[in-house]
Design a protein around this motif. Structure first.
Motif, PDB file in Angstrom:
ATOM      1  N   PHE A 144      12.204  -8.577  -2.630  1.00  0.00           N
ATOM      2  CA  PHE A 144      10.793  -8.303  -2.909  1.00  0.00           C
ATOM      3  C   PHE A 144      10.540  -6.805  -2.975  1.00  0.00           C
ATOM      4  O   PHE A 144       9.680  -6.346  -3.737  1.00  0.00           O
ATOM      5  CB  PHE A 144       9.895  -8.951  -1.854  1.00  0.00           C
ATOM      6  CG  PHE A 144      10.151 -10.419  -1.651  1.00  0.00           C
ATOM      7  CD1 PHE A 144      10.620 -11.224  -2.680  1.00  0.00           C
ATOM      8  CD2 PHE A 144       9.933 -11.014  -0.417  1.00  0.00           C
ATOM      9  CE1 PHE A 144      10.853 -12.580  -2.497  1.00  0.00           C
ATOM     10  CE2 PHE A 144      10.170 -12.363  -0.216  1.00  0.00           C
ATOM     11  CZ  PHE A 144      10.632 -13.146  -1.254  1.00  0.00           C
ATOM     12  N   GLY A 145      11.290  -6.039  -2.186  1.00  0.00           N
ATOM     13  CA  GLY A 145      11.162  -4.582  -2.233  1.00  0.00           C
ATOM     14  C   GLY A 145      11.515  -4.025  -3.593  1.00  0.00           C
ATOM     15  O   GLY A 145      10.839  -3.120  -4.103  1.00  0.00           O
ATOM     16  N   VAL A 146      12.566  -4.543  -4.196  1.00  0.00           N
ATOM     17  CA  VAL A 146      12.953  -4.108  -5.540  1.00  0.00           C
ATOM     18  C   VAL A 146      11.838  -4.412  -6.535  1.00  0.00           C
ATOM     19  O   VAL A 146      11.501  -3.578  -7.391  1.00  0.00           O
ATOM     20  CB  VAL A 146      14.272  -4.781  -5.972  1.00  0.00           C
ATOM     21  CG1 VAL A 146      14.564  -4.519  -7.452  1.00  0.00           C
ATOM     22  CG2 VAL A 146      15.426  -4.284  -5.109  1.00  0.00           C
ATOM     23  N   VAL A 147      11.250  -5.588  -6.423  1.00  0.00           N
ATOM     24  CA  VAL A 147      10.172  -5.970  -7.336  1.00  0.00           C
ATOM     25  C   VAL A 147       8.919  -5.128  -7.086  1.00  0.00           C
ATOM     26  O   VAL A 147       8.287  -4.635  -8.031  1.00  0.00           O
ATOM     27  CB  VAL A 147       9.850  -7.470  -7.197  1.00  0.00           C
ATOM     28  CG1 VAL A 147       8.641  -7.843  -8.044  1.00  0.00           C
ATOM     29  CG2 VAL A 147      11.062  -8.303  -7.607  1.00  0.00           C
TER      30      VAL A 147
ATOM     31  N   ALA B 122       0.824  -1.209   0.000  1.00  0.00           N
ATOM     32  CA  ALA B 122       0.000   0.000   0.000  1.00  0.00           C
ATOM     33  C   ALA B 122       0.857   1.257   0.000  1.00  0.00           C
ATOM     34  O   ALA B 122       0.539   2.245  -0.684  1.00  0.00           O
ATOM     35  CB  ALA B 122      -0.933  -0.005   1.212  1.00  0.00           C
ATOM     36  N   SER B 123       1.939   1.232   0.755  1.00  0.00           N
ATOM     37  CA  SER B 123       2.848   2.375   0.806  1.00  0.00           C
ATOM     38  C   SER B 123       3.482   2.630  -0.561  1.00  0.00           C
ATOM     39  O   SER B 123       3.570   3.775  -1.026  1.00  0.00           O
ATOM     40  CB  SER B 123       3.945   2.121   1.847  1.00  0.00           C
ATOM     41  OG  SER B 123       4.927   3.136   1.798  1.00  0.00           O
ATOM     42  N   VAL B 124       3.917   1.564  -1.213  1.00  0.00           N
ATOM     43  CA  VAL B 124       4.540   1.702  -2.535  1.00  0.00           C
ATOM     44  C   VAL B 124       3.535   2.216  -3.557  1.00  0.00           C
ATOM     45  O   VAL B 124       3.834   3.098  -4.362  1.00  0.00           O
ATOM     46  CB  VAL B 124       5.142   0.351  -2.976  1.00  0.00           C
ATOM     47  CG1 VAL B 124       5.628   0.420  -4.423  1.00  0.00           C
ATOM     48  CG2 VAL B 124       6.296  -0.043  -2.056  1.00  0.00           C
ATOM     49  N   ALA B 125       2.316   1.686  -3.521  1.00  0.00           N
ATOM     50  CA  ALA B 125       1.276   2.124  -4.452  1.00  0.00           C
ATOM     51  C   ALA B 125       0.938   3.600  -4.245  1.00  0.00           C
ATOM     52  O   ALA B 125       0.751   4.354  -5.215  1.00  0.00           O
ATOM     53  CB  ALA B 125       0.024   1.273  -4.280  1.00  0.00           C
ATOM     54  N   ALA B 126       0.869   4.024  -2.988  1.00  0.00           N
ATOM     55  CA  ALA B 126       0.572   5.430  -2.695  1.00  0.00           C
ATOM     56  C   ALA B 126       1.686   6.342  -3.188  1.00  0.00           C
ATOM     57  O   ALA B 126       1.428   7.439  -3.708  1.00  0.00           O
ATOM     58  CB  ALA B 126       0.362   5.609  -1.195  1.00  0.00           C
TER      59      ALA B 126
ATOM     60  N   HIS C 182       7.744  -2.751 -10.072  1.00  0.00           N
ATOM     61  CA  HIS C 182       6.431  -3.051 -10.649  1.00  0.00           C
ATOM     62  C   HIS C 182       5.491  -1.844 -10.562  1.00  0.00           C
ATOM     63  O   HIS C 182       4.801  -1.515 -11.536  1.00  0.00           O
ATOM     64  CB  HIS C 182       5.810  -4.244  -9.923  1.00  0.00           C
ATOM     65  CG  HIS C 182       4.426  -4.573 -10.382  1.00  0.00           C
ATOM     66  ND1 HIS C 182       4.160  -5.204 -11.582  1.00  0.00           N
ATOM     67  CD2 HIS C 182       3.210  -4.325  -9.812  1.00  0.00           C
ATOM     68  CE1 HIS C 182       2.857  -5.341 -11.723  1.00  0.00           C
ATOM     69  NE2 HIS C 182       2.256  -4.815 -10.669  1.00  0.00           N
ATOM     70  N   ALA C 183       5.476  -1.188  -9.420  1.00  0.00           N
ATOM     71  CA  ALA C 183       4.570  -0.058  -9.224  1.00  0.00           C
ATOM     72  C   ALA C 183       4.912   1.128 -10.112  1.00  0.00           C
ATOM     73  O   ALA C 183       4.015   1.857 -10.558  1.00  0.00           O
ATOM     74  CB  ALA C 183       4.589   0.369  -7.754  1.00  0.00           C
TER      75      ALA C 183
END
Length: 235
Positions: free
Chosen positions: A111-114, A58-62, A118-119
């Motif tokens: 996973f953080g890199v992905v 959610a943080s990455v998407a925001a 991705h986002a």
């Protein structure tokens, strides 16, 4: 104007990379999981700031929505990472590594890199000259780690090198999937930062050199590569 996001940029290599890229004319977003630290770092540099925890979808998407609303992105530097040390500052040796230790470290480093890539792919695909820099490590080189008598061979940890090998593979596969982008992995060198308890032998100025260089590659620059300040590294 080139717009750049650097994750984990409120201190260390990320902060120095931001400083150098701002000096080169980039508009830089300081990506930080702590809003106040990010704000203070951005104020010091004349940067923008965005709240982003690379372990949280959610943080990455925001963060992606916020940067899209501000106009988009040209350069992504996946810098946020952890090494995973013991409470007394030592490297977690192979005998002490558990599944939970690996999961925690991979959640940030791999996973953080992905998650972040991705986002931000839709924004990068709209750029005229999109660039992704994945901050890896010399410990991600199988050739180096298996060379007796070298510092990389002597490194006792298991989780951190494994995560950086994964980052290197991710880099290569993304580069093949998106030939219009310049996507590379870099090795800053053994730099004194919070990640290693400031045991590194290089300054952040020295360590940031290759990150800054690869963040500025043009459309004809290399992609799918693995570099340190001296040149190409063996996988």
């Amino acid at each position: 104007m080139t717009t750049t996001l650097i994750t984990g940029a409120n201190k260390g290599l990320g902060f120095e990379t931001a400083r150098r890229l701002i000096a080169a004319g980039h508009t830089v977003y300081i990506g930080s999981r702590d809003a106040e630290r990010g704000r203070l770092a951005a104020e010091r540099l004349g940067a923008r700031t965005v709240l982003i925890d690379v372990t949280d979808d959610a943080s990455v998407a925001a963060a992606a929505k916020a940067i899209e609303a501000d106009g988009g992105l040209d350069v992504l530097v996946n810098n946020a990472g952890i090494e995973g040390r013991t409470r007394d500052g030592g490297v977690i040796g192979a005998a002490e590594v558990t599944g939970d230790v690996m999961r925690h470290l991979f959640d940030t480093n791999v996973f953080g890199v992905v998650r972040v890539t991705h986002a931000f792919l839709p924004l990068l695909q709209r750029s005229a000259a999109p660039v992704v820099v994945n901050v890896s490590s010399g410990l991600g080189s199988m050739a180096r780690v298996t060379a007796p008598g070298t510092p990389t061979y002597a490194y006792p940890g298991l989780a951190y090198p494994a995560s950086k090998v994964a980052v290197n593979m991710i880099t290569v596969q993304y580069a093949k999937a998106f030939p219009g982008m310049r996507i590379n992995a870099v090795e800053p060198g053994y730099t004194a930062t919070d990640l290693n308890g400031h045991t590194g032998t290089q300054t952040v100025e020295e360590g940031a050199e290759i990150i800054v260089r690869m963040a500025q590659v043009g459309p004809d620059g290399p992609t799918g590569g693995y570099f340190d300040a001296a040149g190409t590294l063996p996988w």
